[in-house]
Design an enzyme around this catalytic site. Structure first.
Site, PDB file in Angstrom:
ATOM      1  N   HIS A   1      40.918  50.744  40.631  1.00 49.53           N
ATOM      2  CA  HIS A   1      41.823  49.470  41.204  1.00 49.53           C
ATOM      3  C   HIS A   1      40.680  47.767  39.856  1.00 49.53           C
ATOM      4  O   HIS A   1      41.718  46.523  39.794  1.00 49.53           O
ATOM      5  CB  HIS A   1      41.374  49.303  42.896  1.00 49.53           C
ATOM      6  CG  HIS A   1      42.002  47.538  43.153  1.00 49.53           C
ATOM      7  ND1 HIS A   1      42.686  47.649  44.665  1.00 49.53           N
ATOM      8  CD2 HIS A   1      42.198  47.055  42.394  1.00 49.53           C
ATOM      9  CE1 HIS A   1      43.188  46.337  44.009  1.00 49.53           C
ATOM     10  NE2 HIS A   1      43.003  45.216  42.996  1.00 49.53           N
TER      11      HIS A   1
ATOM     12  N   HIS B   1      36.923  39.217  42.902  1.00 53.77           N
ATOM     13  CA  HIS B   1      37.435  40.198  42.488  1.00 53.77           C
ATOM     14  C   HIS B   1      38.425  40.131  41.871  1.00 53.77           C
ATOM     15  O   HIS B   1      38.678  39.881  41.073  1.00 53.77           O
ATOM     16  CB  HIS B   1      37.740  40.488  43.701  1.00 53.77           C
ATOM     17  CG  HIS B   1      39.060  41.951  43.509  1.00 53.77           C
ATOM     18  ND1 HIS B   1      38.505  43.490  42.803  1.00 53.77           N
ATOM     19  CD2 HIS B   1      40.790  41.871  43.580  1.00 53.77           C
ATOM     20  CE1 HIS B   1      39.382  43.678  43.189  1.00 53.77           C
ATOM     21  NE2 HIS B   1      40.987  43.659  43.819  1.00 53.77           N
TER      22      HIS B   1
ATOM     23  N   GLU C   1      43.469  39.928  50.024  1.00 54.45           N
ATOM     24  CA  GLU C   1      42.052  40.397  50.145  1.00 54.45           C
ATOM     25  C   GLU C   1      40.724  39.504  50.946  1.00 54.45           C
ATOM     26  O   GLU C   1      39.867  40.026  51.148  1.00 54.45           O
ATOM     27  CB  GLU C   1      41.163  40.635  49.016  1.00 54.45           C
ATOM     28  CG  GLU C   1      41.719  41.432  47.495  1.00 54.45           C
ATOM     29  CD  GLU C   1      42.313  43.189  48.245  1.00 54.45           C
ATOM     30  OE1 GLU C   1      41.766  42.988  49.405  1.00 54.45           O
ATOM     31  OE2 GLU C   1      42.927  44.073  48.124  1.00 54.45           O
TER      32      GLU C   1
ATOM     33  N   GLU D   1      20.345  44.574  28.956  1.00 58.64           N
ATOM     34  CA  GLU D   1      19.665  43.597  29.724  1.00 58.64           C
ATOM     35  C   GLU D   1      20.497  43.986  31.247  1.00 58.64           C
ATOM     36  O   GLU D   1      19.571  43.327  32.293  1.00 58.64           O
ATOM     37  CB  GLU D   1      20.335  42.405  29.903  1.00 58.64           C
ATOM     38  CG  GLU D   1      21.852  42.354  29.212  1.00 58.64           C
ATOM     39  CD  GLU D   1      22.992  41.144  29.400  1.00 58.64           C
ATOM     40  OE1 GLU D   1      24.026  41.125  28.912  1.00 58.64           O
ATOM     41  OE2 GLU D   1      22.451  40.249  30.012  1.00 58.64           O
TER      42      GLU D   1
ATOM     43  N   HIS E   1      40.087  42.424  37.908  1.00 59.12           N
ATOM     44  CA  HIS E   1      40.519  43.805  37.354  1.00 59.12           C
ATOM     45  C   HIS E   1      40.521  43.987  36.161  1.00 59.12           C
ATOM     46  O   HIS E   1      40.935  44.292  35.320  1.00 59.12           O
ATOM     47  CB  HIS E   1      42.290  44.107  37.699  1.00 59.12           C
ATOM     48  CG  HIS E   1      43.069  43.894  38.995  1.00 59.12           C
ATOM     49  ND1 HIS E   1      44.007  43.715  38.936  1.00 59.12           N
ATOM     50  CD2 HIS E   1      41.944  43.891  39.817  1.00 59.12           C
ATOM     51  CE1 HIS E   1      44.470  43.660  40.734  1.00 59.12           C
ATOM     52  NE2 HIS E   1      43.521  43.624  41.255  1.00 59.12           N
TER      53      HIS E   1
HETATM   54  O1  2HA Z   1      47.138  41.008  44.270  1.00 59.59           O
HETATM   55  O2  2HA Z   1      43.905  42.060  43.288  1.00 59.59           O
HETATM   56  O3  2HA Z   1      43.876  43.429  45.425  1.00 59.59           O
HETATM   57  C1  2HA Z   1      45.611  41.217  44.465  1.00 59.59           C
HETATM   58  C2  2HA Z   1      44.421  41.920  44.201  1.00 59.59           C
HETATM   59  C3  2HA Z   1      44.805  42.865  45.285  1.00 59.59           C
HETATM   60 ZN    ZN Z   2      43.186  43.578  43.191  1.00 60.27          ZN
END
Ligand code: 2HA
Ligand code: ZN
Length: 277
Positions: free
Chosen positions: A210, A139, A116, A169, A141
């Site tokens: 995602h 980022h 990414e 909050e 998940h």
């Molecule tokens: O595997 O999270 O979006 C890495 C990720 C791809």
């Molecule tokens: Zn991801």
């Protein structure tokens, strides 16, 4: 001084491990990048090598020309970062045109920066132009937030308002709200463009089905933002699991009162009247 002894590297590794312990990083899921300060580059200069080849970023980030980033590696597991940093993370520098990068430390045995990288860099470019203090893009998940992308409309207004309602909050932690990107193929330029557009307005952008992207000045603020949003999503999942209708919740005028006392500006477009309320 050795790269691994630097405070910014320790903070980076601690965030990776913290995210793993939260359950947000199954397998190689998630990624983290940090835009290094000039003095941090200077402090590790002797440890950097310019032997590895220049590679295409896959998008253009002229606003990041000659910047250095600490990044997680493509295909690498957050779980392993604390145990084996030199294979799991690395430093990459951007060329003077903002189209190529070179790994100058870590990511040993030919590993590459996160898949990414285009999204991270475009987000960094947008945030740096708004305020030089933005340095972290994260980022993850986040389980409950992902679950909500199957039941809430994929709309900034709805996600922001519903998450604000779940914890007092929240409007103080993310007063600008959060954005939502429809499902898209990850890893490329198109999703990078869509996400960075939202990052002009928000510090957080949901990727439907995602995960979440968060931006911040430092590791604590950025991890804290991710954690707060996911915690709020968890409460909403619990509420929706008990009943489709909230018996009571925080009302628009109560948000306005909160904004006044906590000195934040809450955009009125998130404080719409609801039919069922
Ligand atoms: O595997 O999270 O979006 C890495 C990720 C791809
Ligand atoms: Zn991801």
């Amino acid at each position: 001084m050795a790269v691994l002894e630097q405070e910014f590297v320790k903070g980076f590794i601690r965030l990776c491990n913290g995210g793993f312990l939260q359950g947000w990083h199954e397998r190689n899921g998630g990624n983290l990048t940090y835009r290094m300060k000039k003095e941090e580059v200077e402090a590790v200069k002797d440890e950097l090598s310019d032997k590895r080849e220049w590679q295409e970023i896959g998008t253009e980030v002229p606003g990041l020309a000659n910047e250095y980033f600490l990044t997680t590696g493509s295909g690498k597991y957050f779980r392993n970062v604390i145990l084996d940093p030199v294979h799991s993370i690395g430093i990459a520098r951007i060329d003077e045109t903002g189209t190529k990068f070179q790994v100058v430390w870590g990511l040993e045995n030919g590993a590459r920066p996160t898949s990414e990288f285009p999204s991270h860099l475009m987000n960094h470019e947008v945030k740096k132009a708004i305020n030089e203090n933005y340095r972290v893009i994260y980022h993850a998940h986040t389980t409950n937030l992902i679950a909500l992308t199957f039941v809430l409309p994929l709309d900034d207004k709805v996600f922001t308002r519903e998450l604000w309602e779940m914890a007092t909050e929240c409007p103080v932690v993310f007063p600008d709200g959060i954005g939502v990107v429809d499902w898209m193929v990850p890893g490329g330029k198109d999703i990078a463009i869509a996400t960075s557009k939202l990052m002009k307005k928000y510090d957080a952008a949901v990727w439907a089905h995602h995960g979440l992207f968060a931006a911040g000045y430092d590791f604590d603020l950025t991890f804290g933002l991710m954690h707060t949003i996911e915690k709020s999503a968890e409460i909403l999942v619990k509420v929706l699991s008990m009943t489709p209708h909230k018996r009571q919740t925080i009302q628009p005028d109560q948000f306005r009162a909160l904004a006044k006392d906590f000195n934040v500006t809450l955009p009125e477009r998130f404080l719409y009247e609801k039919e069922e309320a």
